[in-house]
Design an enzyme around this catalytic site. Structure first.
Site, PDB file in Angstrom:
ATOM      1  N   SER A 124      -1.516   9.183  13.974  1.00  0.00           N
ATOM      2  CA  SER A 124      -1.096  10.033  15.018  1.00  0.00           C
ATOM      3  C   SER A 124       0.262  10.965  14.505  1.00  0.00           C
ATOM      4  CB  SER A 124      -0.526   9.261  16.267  1.00  0.00           C
ATOM      5  OG  SER A 124      -1.633   8.772  16.898  1.00  0.00           O
TER       6      SER A 124
ATOM      7  N   GLU B  22      19.652 -20.104 -32.918  1.00  0.00           N
ATOM      8  CA  GLU B  22      18.468 -19.825 -32.875  1.00  0.00           C
ATOM      9  C   GLU B  22      17.978 -20.638 -34.232  1.00  0.00           C
ATOM     10  OE1 GLU B  22      16.497 -18.238 -30.801  1.00  0.00           O
ATOM     11  OE2 GLU B  22      18.008 -18.222 -29.401  1.00  0.00           O
TER      12      GLU B  22
END
Length: 811
Positions: free
Chosen positions: A482, A101
């Site tokens: 329903s 990094e």
């Protein structure tokens, strides 16, 4: 000659003046820039956050959430990072991080200008963003305080905060924070947690090879971690090891040994990857919210452990059933085209760095969803689609059935919005032994199951994935269609109707004058009608006209009052005739609680999720005390009503619209009801045994039709069945008990003792006047049934108040 000398002299005299003016201009420009910079700094610096969270970084004991069988499904709190002191982090891990990094971390002041120049040259050379220049300090600033949005304002604040961090903390403190804070995929934060997540060991035991693999993850945590993509992780590891060698962190022998070391993945117990063996995200979040309502922010720091009622096997079965149901619907639906189509440079397949960088950027916009994976099409034809997941993973879709799903996008005459071609961004999915191209679903579904004896929730899945964090089981108010009819039928049993009552199934209509708004003429599914059906037959066939006439006979106001016994909201279910067709609003959890009343013999047992909570020492500090079926105070409906409705709904699951249930499960103790709303906006199936209730729902978050052929039986019942095939495996059938006292079976059907044949309501809505029972204020033929008096003929002739309210419900 003299004229020429004069001209040269004038030129020489002008040149110094020009240089002086230019210098003055540039100096003024620089001064203005400096003043503007100073002004921006003066305005921005006071707004920078203080560094208390960094300077006083205290790990907190997390909130952990478990299933009833002690499987970890959620963790909330900083301790997930397994925070280590700087001196506890091994040198090989520090070296790997610096090599990967920011190798000049200890030399620069927060911004590595040499790295910036190097990145610019590399990016210009490759004509793409192949390198970045973000330092470890800049990443710390971003991780603690800033978002990752790519704006100039955010970048400016990042630079200022970087300088402030460098001025406040030592380099070791900054690196310590970075190594404890950074996200490394699979819910692991910090390298100590990542070591346990990926290798199943504490950080102080890792090798150089493992350290290099971990150090390669921050570049793209979702794609470079070894669980998600081992080839990419290995490639990144090789790069980090090479950097460690060139920087002198490894000798040649150590480098060769690390390169040759095989990587063994093993997640430690209790880690997010190792412990989250099942998908319980919706459950964990709901449990967190429930406890947060009691303890507020303290809930994350006191080491609480929540033990839910969820069973891990049931939960995973529900998750897989919902995902598969949604994927099946998506395959049936019309293919909407790729997510987008980008310009894919020629030959990019040969440049692994460029291809992987492009795919990494697209991953941020189109993230994977479990086994639904984003990729870019390299080539497409009606016979084969080639998709790149990475430079190392190229997928070929050649299965004929899979290609049919996206056929409209592969033909020569495909419209642009549907066309699949080179550069199309698509999702791929491994379906059995073959790959398929399938769009990311837009439809949603939900499923919940609970124990009807006490309301303990056994499984809960609130959607396709947890990205939106919208829990449709508890938060989605939808029309039940329903699936609501059993509650209408139940109300009628306690008002004198029986399963043998004959009811008209002829078309029904209210005029605009009767409704006070516009005419209402509901339809049966399929537009088919019959002269007359018994109540039992009508429930089996889910006939709308019969349900409406039953509600008329009982009275809409009575029905509205009656359904509150099951836990439904009165305000969301108005006393109007469309309520007979499920035009009110319920949540899936409410509907499951309502069906539990039928399943347990007539007791309302409110659903609950948390069984008990312990503190960090294991002491129980909260214990659920659920309502239990059999408690007289919890009696909601007449036990005879529950018995008869159980019998009728077992018939629905054997002979009616849900007959597939009996065929698939081969059990006689299952009852249920399908539900499909107007224009198929919502599809439901609610089913139960005496020991387990389950409700499945499917629809769009913004209601629209699922398709003219999509019903509860076709869209939602498969989800319910997939779940129950797992949940009921090995569970013996519960035999049907004896009828409760006061209930008799006469001529093949059930009658309450106070409504025997001859006194029960025999016919509803049928046209023969001498067969209609006379009605007065006290009931039918003086039988004491209060309030029955709204038969079709009377309501149609009077246009009463109930009918006038019809327009209030969108149906």
């Amino acid at each position: 000659m003299s004229s020429t000398k004069s001209s040269e002299g004038k030129t020489r005299s002008r040149l110094p003046r020009f240089l002086i003016k230019s210098a003055v201009f540039l100096a003024g420009l620089g001064l203005c820039g400096a003043l503007l910079g100073a002004l921006a700094l003066a305005l921005a610096w006071p707004n920078l956050p203080d560094l208390t969270a960094m300077v006083d970084y205290r790990p907190r004991v997390p909130l952990r959430i478990y299933t009833a069988d002690k499987v970890l499904i959620g963790e909330f709190g900083e301790e997930r990072r397994n925070v280590l002191r700087f001196d506890e982090i091994p040198d090989v891990m520090k070296s790997a991080i610096l090599a990967a990094e920011d190798d000049r971390f200890y030399q620069h002041g927060g911004i590595d200008w040499a790295g910036v120049a190097r990145a610019m040259v590399a990016n210009i050379t490759h004509m793409s963003k192949t390198q970045g220049a973000s330092t470890i300090t800049m990443q710390v600033a971003r991780n603690f305080y800033l978002s990752s949005e790519k704006t100039y304002t955010r970048k400016f604040y990042e630079l200022l905060l970087t300088f402030k961090i460098e001025a406040t903390l030592t380099k070791d403190q900054i690196l310590d924070l970075y190594m404890n804070q950074i996200f490394l995929g699979h819910r692991a934060y910090g390298f100590a947690a990542a070591s346990r997540t990926y290798f199943g060991k504490p950080l102080n035991e890792i090798t150089a090879a493992e350290a290099a693999m971990l150090a390669g993850i921050p570049k793209a945590p979702s794609r470079f971690n070894p669980i998600a993509n081992m080839p990419r992780a290995k490639a990144r590891q090789a790069y980090v090891l090479g950097r460690m060698l060139s920087l002198g962190y490894l000798t040649q022998a150590e480098y060769e040994e690390a390169k040759a070391q095989p990587i063994e993945l093993k997640s430690a117990p209790g880690t997010p990857a190792g412990g989250y063996a099942i998908h319980g995200e919706y459950v964990a979040e709901l449990a967190r919210r429930l406890l947060y309502s009691v303890y507020q922010d303290n809930v994350y720091s006191r080491g609480f452990n929540i033990y839910t009622t969820i069973h891990s096997k049931d939960q995973q079965a529900a998750y897989e059933a919902v995902r598969d149901g949604i994927m099946q619907y998506t395959r049936r639906a019309v293919y909407p085209g790729p997510e987008e189509t980008i310009r894919l440079p020629e030959g990019i397949e040969s440049d692994s760095v460029a291809l992987d960088t492009l795919l990494d950027d697209l991953q941020d916009k189109y993230p994977d969803s479990d086994d639904l994976l984003m990729g870019v099409v390299l080539a497409a034809s009606p016979e084969k689609v080639t998709v790149a997941r990475s430079s190392q993973q190229i997928i070929e879709v050649t299965d004929k059935d899979a290609l049919k799903i996206v056929a409209r996008g592969l033909g020569k005459n495909a419209k642009d919005q549907y066309r699949i071609e080179r550069g199309s961004v698509v999702y791929v999915h491994k379906n059995g032994d073959h790959w398929e191209v399938i769009n990311r679903p837009t439809v949603q579904a939900a499923f919940v199951s609970l124990r009807p004896q006490d309301g303990a929730i056994m499984s809960l899945v609130g959607g396709f994935d947890f990205e939106e964090q919208f829990n449709r089981v508890t938060q989605a108010w939808r029309q039940p269609g329903s699936a609501f009819k059993p509650f209408i039928y139940a109300s009628s049993l306690e008002r004198g109707l029986t399963p043998a009552t004959q009811v008209s199934d002829e078309p029904f209509m209210l005029t605009a004058a009767q409704t006070g708004s516009k005419a209402w003429s509901p339809k049966n599914y399929g537009n088919t009608y019959e002269p007359m059906l018994t109540m039992r037959q009508a429930l089996y066939k889910s006939k709308n006209m019969v349900s409406i006439r039953i509600m008329q006979a009982v009275g809409p106001k009575y029905v509205q009052d009656y359904i509150t016994r099951f836990g439904f909201d009165r305000s969301r279910n108005p006393a109007v005739l469309p309520l007979a067709l499920g035009a009110g609003n319920v949540t899936p959890l409410q509907l499951a609680g309502g069906y539990a009343v039928f399943a347990n013999g007539g007791y309302r047992v409110p659903p609950y999720l948390i069984d008990h909570v312990t503190d960090s020492s294991g002491k129980v500090i909260m214990q659920a005390k659920p309502t239990v079926a059999g408690d007289a105070a919890a009696r909601a409906i007449d036990p005879r009503t529950a018995y008869v409705m159980n019998d009728m709904m077992r018939g629905v699951a054997t002979y009616g619209t849900a007959a597939r249930v009996h065929g698939a499960l081969k059990r006689n103790d299952i009852g249920g009801k399908t539900g499909t709303t107007n224009d198929s906006h919502d599809a439901w199936f609610a089913g139960f045994t005496p020991k387990l209730v389950g409700v499945a729902w499917m629809g769009f978050d913004q209601p629209r039709s699922l398709g003219s052929r999509e019903t509860g039986g076709g869209a939602s019942m498969p989800i319910w069945l997939d779940y129950m095939q797992v949940a009921l495996k090995g569970v013996p059938e519960t035999p049907v008990g004896d009828p409760p006292s006061g209930l008799s079976k006469i001529d093949g059907d059930y009658y309450f003792s106070e409504f025997p044949p001859g006194q029960a309501v025999a016919r509803v809505g049928l046209p023969t006047p001498d067969e209609l029972q006379s009605i007065d204020g006290s009931g039918i033929d003086g039988s004491g049934v209060d309030g029955i008096g709204t038969l079709l003929e009377q309501l149609s002739s009077t246009g009463g108040n109930d009918a006038a309210q019809v327009q209030r419900v969108q149906f």
